[in-house]
Design an enzyme around this catalytic site. Structure first.
Site, mmCIF file in Angstrom:
data_model
loop_
_atom_site.group_PDB
_atom_site.id
_atom_site.type_symbol
_atom_site.label_atom_id
_atom_site.label_comp_id
_atom_site.label_asym_id
_atom_site.label_seq_id
_atom_site.Cartn_x
_atom_site.Cartn_y
_atom_site.Cartn_z
ATOM 1 N N LYS A 53 0.827 -1.203 0.000
ATOM 2 C CA LYS A 53 0.000 0.000 0.000
ATOM 3 C C LYS A 53 0.864 1.256 0.000
ATOM 4 O O LYS A 53 0.612 2.214 -0.737
ATOM 5 C CB LYS A 53 -0.913 -0.009 1.219
ATOM 6 C CG LYS A 53 -1.575 1.328 1.518
ATOM 7 C CD LYS A 53 -1.951 1.459 2.974
ATOM 8 C CE LYS A 53 -2.258 2.894 3.290
ATOM 9 N NZ LYS A 53 -2.491 3.153 4.708
ATOM 10 N N ASN A 54 1.898 1.276 0.835
ATOM 11 C CA ASN A 54 2.706 2.479 0.998
ATOM 12 C C ASN A 54 3.641 2.738 -0.183
ATOM 13 O O ASN A 54 4.285 3.787 -0.242
ATOM 14 C CB ASN A 54 3.506 2.406 2.309
ATOM 15 C CG ASN A 54 2.617 2.521 3.529
ATOM 16 O OD1 ASN A 54 1.529 3.085 3.463
ATOM 17 N ND2 ASN A 54 3.057 1.974 4.646
ATOM 18 N N CYS A 89 -6.266 7.909 9.317
ATOM 19 C CA CYS A 89 -6.360 7.459 10.703
ATOM 20 C C CYS A 89 -5.822 8.519 11.657
ATOM 21 O O CYS A 89 -4.827 9.177 11.374
ATOM 22 C CB CYS A 89 -5.560 6.166 10.901
ATOM 23 S SG CYS A 89 -6.242 4.738 10.047
ATOM 24 N N ARG A 93 0.663 14.153 12.237
ATOM 25 C CA ARG A 93 1.552 13.870 11.114
ATOM 26 C C ARG A 93 1.635 15.162 10.315
ATOM 27 O O ARG A 93 1.038 15.292 9.248
ATOM 28 C CB ARG A 93 0.995 12.711 10.279
ATOM 29 C CG ARG A 93 1.134 11.381 10.981
ATOM 30 C CD ARG A 93 0.842 10.210 10.069
ATOM 31 N NE ARG A 93 -0.573 9.908 10.044
ATOM 32 C CZ ARG A 93 -1.083 8.864 9.412
ATOM 33 N NH1 ARG A 93 -0.304 8.044 8.755
ATOM 34 N NH2 ARG A 93 -2.381 8.642 9.428
ATOM 35 N N ASP A 138 4.427 0.706 11.792
ATOM 36 C CA ASP A 138 3.209 0.055 11.314
ATOM 37 C C ASP A 138 3.106 -1.405 11.762
ATOM 38 O O ASP A 138 2.017 -1.976 11.759
ATOM 39 C CB ASP A 138 3.128 0.125 9.788
ATOM 40 C CG ASP A 138 2.699 1.495 9.299
ATOM 41 O OD1 ASP A 138 2.307 2.334 10.133
ATOM 42 O OD2 ASP A 138 2.762 1.742 8.077
ATOM 43 N N ARG A 188 -8.416 -0.401 4.545
ATOM 44 C CA ARG A 188 -7.551 0.640 3.992
ATOM 45 C C ARG A 188 -6.184 0.076 3.618
ATOM 46 O O ARG A 188 -5.514 0.618 2.751
ATOM 47 C CB ARG A 188 -7.375 1.785 4.998
ATOM 48 C CG ARG A 188 -8.622 2.627 5.214
ATOM 49 C CD ARG A 188 -8.315 3.840 6.074
ATOM 50 N NE ARG A 188 -7.135 4.515 5.577
ATOM 51 C CZ ARG A 188 -6.074 4.832 6.315
ATOM 52 N NH1 ARG A 188 -6.046 4.549 7.590
ATOM 53 N NH2 ARG A 188 -5.046 5.441 5.773
#
Length: 417
Positions: A22-23, A116, A121, A306, A398
């Site tokens: 995903k990242n 989230c 951030r 994560d 997600r």
């Protein structure tokens, strides 16, 4: 809203392929805006965050087609530079579109991103860096109004923290800037290297990705390219945690073991046996884990933030005391109150969590409030006595592609309703 019903204490076995990262996918999708012609992106996971990014691309004027995990993206028709609030709010990573749209159109107007709520951030590193590249940025009424009157111009950018998102934003914007951009204290994550590989395939000139200093020589234009997204190291870590919590043996296919170099020793210290060979991993857990001792999250190549939540969940039934120190995000422990509902003995003080292992957790009705916290609850439920009802599945979706299907195929008793 969907939820997961999990009956614990079922052994896992067999093999499964790890989805695309995903990242990696999200910044690469944003970067396709820079190119002319068709991009073919392979191994792109089917996630709600990915769909949110595709929605932004379509709104901006890109042609997007999907066939399973392959995407065809043509950005020749980009005709907008403004991204509506409702599209930006769907994912935190949408901020990476700032550099891409600004570089392509010379202007960008977008709202602050969503995602989230795991702690601040701040995007100040993004904004400071883009200003150093010549962008004029006005912040008002929750929107960022950005322009580059003289075009983006290469510069030396020093990051106060090796932010992954800021590094990606600068890399993308600098590809079409005039002159050379140097990023000092750049993030070193594998996903940074994957983005650089894609951009270089398009004709960019990026050197040093994966190191602390990245140099980008600006180009006049980029062409579409074919690119395969790397496997998701956090999904791999989560599946390892699932096997660890259930005392199981599984095989993960399609991994890059070097990306898991900070994770593997933690499991091995807890008593797991791990053998990696030619893109696969055989993972074998004891009937009960030993403690994970002290785990500190750090920027890559340190232990990834994560992976903290799912591995902490596995530590809840380990023999002895484990300590987790969260150095990246301050609200990464929101899932712990739900683990306590399942019988975990966890105490937190600021960024430190102390886990006294208990013989077993028990099923309960619990609520996920963020992506990795949701994964932690799945790990806990798989190893718990009885049944668990997990709400907040939309967070899980997600970042995990049909996790309940993957786990069911490995022998778990889990279903989405």
């Amino acid at each position: 809203m969907s939820r997961l019903l999990v009956t614990g204490r079922q052994k896992l076995s067999g093999e499964t392929y790890v989805q695309g990262a995903k990242n990696s996918a999200l910044p690469i999708l944003a970067a396709t805006i820079l190119s002319k012609g068709e991009n073919v992106i392979y191994n792109c996971p089917q996630l709600s965050d990915v769909e949110a990014s595709l929605g932004i691309l379509r709104y901006l004027g890109c042609e997007v087609k999907r066939s399973n995990r392959t995407l065809l993206i043509n950005a020749n028709g980009v005709c907008r530079s403004e991204i509506p609030h409702e599209l930006m709010r769907k994912t935190r990573s949408s901020i990476v579109f700032l550099g891409a749209v600004l570089a392509r159109t010379g202007r960008a107007k977008l709202s602050f991103p969503g995602g989230c709520e795991i702690g601040p951030r701040p995007i100040d590193l993004h904004l400071k860096a883009l200003r150093e590249l010549g962008a004029v940025i006005k912040e008002k009424h929750g929107y960022l109004d950005c322009s580059a009157p003289n075009g983006l111009i290469g510069a030396k950018v020093t990051l106060s923290f090796p932010s992954v998102g800021a590094t990606e934003d600068i890399m993308i914007a600098a590809c079409l800037a005039k002159g050379t951009t140097t990023i000092i204290n750049a993030a070193r994550e594998p996903e940074i290297c994957d983005l650089a590989d894609y951009l270089n395939a398009c004709g960019a000139k990026i050197y040093g990705a994966g190191e602390g200093v990245i140099v980008i020589d600006g180009c006049d234009n980029l062409e579409g390219a074919h690119h395969t997204i790397i496997p998701d190291r956090i999904v791999a870590a989560t599946l390892m945690a699932c096997a660890a919590a259930t005392g199981s043996q599984i095989t993960l296919k399609g991994i890059i073991s070097s990306h898991l170099a900070s994770i593997i020793p933690v499991f091995e210290d807890a008593g797991c046996k791990i053998r990696c060979r030619e893109g696969s991993m055989k993972f074998s857990a004891p009937s009960r884990l030993s403690s994970m001792r002290t785990v500190r999250t750090m920027p890559y190549p340190g232990f990834p933030t994560d992976a903290q939540a799912p591995m902490l969940a596995a530590a809840c039934t380990a023999e002895g005391t484990s300590v987790f120190v969260e150095n990246i995000f301050e609200n990464r422990y929101r899932h712990i109150s739900e683990l306590v509902r399942m019988g975990a003995n966890v105490k937190t003080e600021g960024r430190v969590a102390v886990i006294e292992g208990v013989p077993s957790l028990y099923g309960a009705s619990v609520e996920a409030t963020d992506l990795r916290g949701a994964a932690a609850l799945v790990v806990a439920a798989l190893g718990a006595d009885g049944s668990s009802d997990i709400n907040g599945v939309e967070y899980l979706e997600r970042g995990y592609e049909s996790l309940e299907v993957t786990l069911s195929e490995l022998g778990a008793e889990i279903k989405k309703i």
